[in-house]
Design an enzyme around this catalytic site. Structure first.
Site, short mmCIF file in Angstrom:
data_model
loop_
_atom_site.label_atom_id
_atom_site.label_comp_id
_atom_site.label_asym_id
_atom_site.label_seq_id
_atom_site.Cartn_x
_atom_site.Cartn_y
_atom_site.Cartn_z
N ASP A 186 29.14 31.82 42.35
CA ASP A 186 28.90 31.75 40.91
C ASP A 186 27.43 31.82 40.54
O ASP A 186 27.08 31.95 39.36
CB ASP A 186 29.52 30.46 40.34
CG ASP A 186 30.77 30.73 39.53
OD1 ASP A 186 31.22 31.90 39.50
OD2 ASP A 186 31.30 29.79 38.93
N HIS B 273 24.57 16.78 44.11
CA HIS B 273 24.19 16.53 42.73
C HIS B 273 23.46 17.71 42.09
O HIS B 273 23.77 18.12 40.96
CB HIS B 273 23.33 15.27 42.68
CG HIS B 273 23.08 14.73 41.32
ND1 HIS B 273 21.92 14.99 40.61
CD2 HIS B 273 23.83 13.93 40.52
CE1 HIS B 273 21.98 14.36 39.44
NE2 HIS B 273 23.12 13.71 39.36
N ASP C 27 15.97 18.32 41.68
CA ASP C 27 17.10 17.46 42.03
C ASP C 27 17.22 17.33 43.55
O ASP C 27 16.21 17.27 44.24
CB ASP C 27 18.38 18.06 41.41
CG ASP C 27 19.40 17.02 41.01
OD1 ASP C 27 19.96 16.37 41.90
OD2 ASP C 27 19.64 16.85 39.79
N ILE D 48 33.61 27.80 37.39
CA ILE D 48 33.47 27.45 35.98
C ILE D 48 32.58 28.47 35.30
O ILE D 48 32.01 29.36 35.94
CB ILE D 48 32.86 26.04 35.81
CG1 ILE D 48 31.43 26.01 36.37
CG2 ILE D 48 33.74 24.99 36.48
CD1 ILE D 48 30.64 24.78 36.00
N SER E 144 23.28 12.84 33.79
CA SER E 144 22.95 13.88 34.76
C SER E 144 23.71 15.16 34.46
O SER E 144 23.26 16.25 34.82
CB SER E 144 23.31 13.42 36.17
OG SER E 144 22.36 12.54 36.68
#
Length: 455
Positions: free
Chosen positions: A61, A85, A53, A103, A238
């Site tokens: 994280d 991205h 990418d 997350i 994506s």
């Protein structure tokens, strides 16, 4: 030839929260039954997932699991992200869970190999993408995630994908975001697992490409972290692609390690018939069991050391391929069998009084067995209580193998004095009509004696 990403965040923008955000709604994890899969595995550090990418920035994280990579755009070894991205894709795959930060990625323990093939504007060439695929395959990536692509087929990409397959890697790529059935590359190439995006209800997002060449779908909008650690919505194929790459990482984390073909077959065989949505839990259970010698995890839940009467015994059990059954034994006798989590058993301890060995037997789907033991004291007998009266006092002496929790003096129906000692002298009120003494042991058994007797 320059090519653009398969799709950044919806509308080309991202709403962000603070980097320290601890609680983020992630319904896609439940929708694709990733939460069920976590009862079997949360990944393995031996599994490498390559993110081909815009690069990947180091984040808390991803701490300890972000490998050195390669930048094919600037031709150096600095694969940091100058777009955002690639970092978002990496966190969807492998952000650490349970740390109150950012997350929870799909594969908590998987390692990330960053491979930068797209520039700061999201553009790149098929040449660099092909080089990136080969680089990842040579460095042991079990899964290669590509949230990029273009409308043209390419011998370079075909050869690179075939090479990765020969090295044992599963290549996962975005189907594209034009809302058309025309093939998108490299997703449409043989040997690549093409991923579309679906809504929380399982409907295809109108922007997601579709067709028979799209093998599976995944939640098309997921929270992700950018290079600053800020959390925001990340939409498009994506986003769906690294979600599937993370699920593939979970499958690759099992023992014996499945082949790329077995992972692909499990993902496709267990997808939803209508939406082709991946089912992480079912895919794990669909892997071959031959050669599995890893015993399941087993543990007792919270349980008091002294019990009485009807007792609820809970258990935790997990296995990489799934638990088939959990059994509770008490004193060598089978009490009950449970086949569905959360595992819970009702055990009638009465009329026992004394030490009782408990045993959990957990079997996985292959038949591997784990046994854990614990001893509790069953006490279903009231404590001994003796009273000695002398004038306006009563001396109470209680005894019990489990220990005395308290003594109580009850005058005219009300508790007027308490003691946590096993022996206590109580003074009786002058106008007491009824007097009793209660002894309560640690299990909760009660003995009551008339306080006006015994002296």
């Amino acid at each position: 030839m320059r090519k653009l990403l398969a799709g950044l965040v919806a509308a080309g923008s991202m709403l962000v929260a603070t980097p320290a955000q601890a609680a983020v709604a992630q319904p896609g994890l439940t929708q694709a039954r990733v939460t069920d899969a976590w009862a079997m595995t949360r990944g393995s550090s031996r599994v490498i997932v390559a993110v081909i990418d815009t690069g990947v920035s180091a984040l808390p994280d991803l701490a300890g699991r972000l490998l050195p990579g390669r930048d094919f755009v600037n031709h150096d070894n600095d694969a940091s992200d100058d777009n955002g991205h690639g970092t978002m894709a990496a966190t969807v795959i492998a952000a650490a869970g349970g740390n109150r930060t950012g997350i929870a990625g799909v594969c908590w323990s998987c390692r990330i190999l960053p491979v930068k093939v797209l520039n700061a504007k999201g553009g790149g060439s098929y040449t660099d993408i092909a080089l990136g695929i080969r680089y990842a395959a040579d460095r042991g990536a079990a899964v290669i995630s590509l949230s990029l692509g273009g409308s043209d087929d390419s011998p370079l990409l075909r050869d690179a994908v075939a090479y990765a397959g020969s090295k044992g890697a599963l290549v996962v790529a975005a189907a594209g975001n034009r809302g058309v059935s025309a093939p998108h590359y490299p997703a449409a190439l043989p040997g690549v697992l093409a991923v579309g995006g679906v809504t929380p209800t399982g409907a295809r997002y109108e922007w997601s490409n579709f067709g028979s060449w799209v093998a599976v779908t995944a939640p098309g909008c997921n929270p992700a972290q950018g290079p600053s650690g800020a959390v925001g919505p990340y939409c498009g194929t994506s986003s769906a692609t690294p979600f599937v790459a993370g699920v593939a990482g979970l499958l690759a984390s099992t023992d014996p390690a499945p082949t790329a073909g077995q992972i692909r077959s499990a993902l496709v065989a267990t997808r939803s018939r209508t939406s082709r949505l991946v089912d992480a839990g079912a895919a794990l259970r669909a892997l071959p069991l031959d050669g599995d010698v890893v015993r399941p995890f087993a543990a007792f839940g919270a349980l008091r050391s002294v019990v009485r009467g009807r007792v609820t015994v809970t258990a935790s059990a997990a296995d990489q391929h799934g638990v088939s059954r959990v059994q509770l034994y008490a004193g060598g006798r089978l009490i009950a069998t449970d086949t569905t989590a959360p595992y819970s058993f009702a055990w009638q301890s009465a009329p026992r009084t004394g030490l009782v060995p408990l045993e959990l037997r957990v079997y996985d789907r292959r038949g591997n067995l784990t046994v854990v033991r614990r001893t509790v004291r069953a006490d279903n007998t009231a404590p001994a209580l003796r009273l000695v009266k002398s004038g306006r006092t009563v001396t109470a002496r209680a005894a019990d193998p489990s220990g005395i929790a308290r003594l109580e003096l009850v005058v005219n129906g009300k508790v007027t004095a308490r003691s946590v000692a096993a022996t206590r002298r109580f003074t009786l009120p002058a106008r007491a009509r009824t007097v009793v003494v209660r002894a309560v042991d640690r299990a909760g058994n009660v003995r009551v004696v008339n306080g006006k007797l015994g002296g």
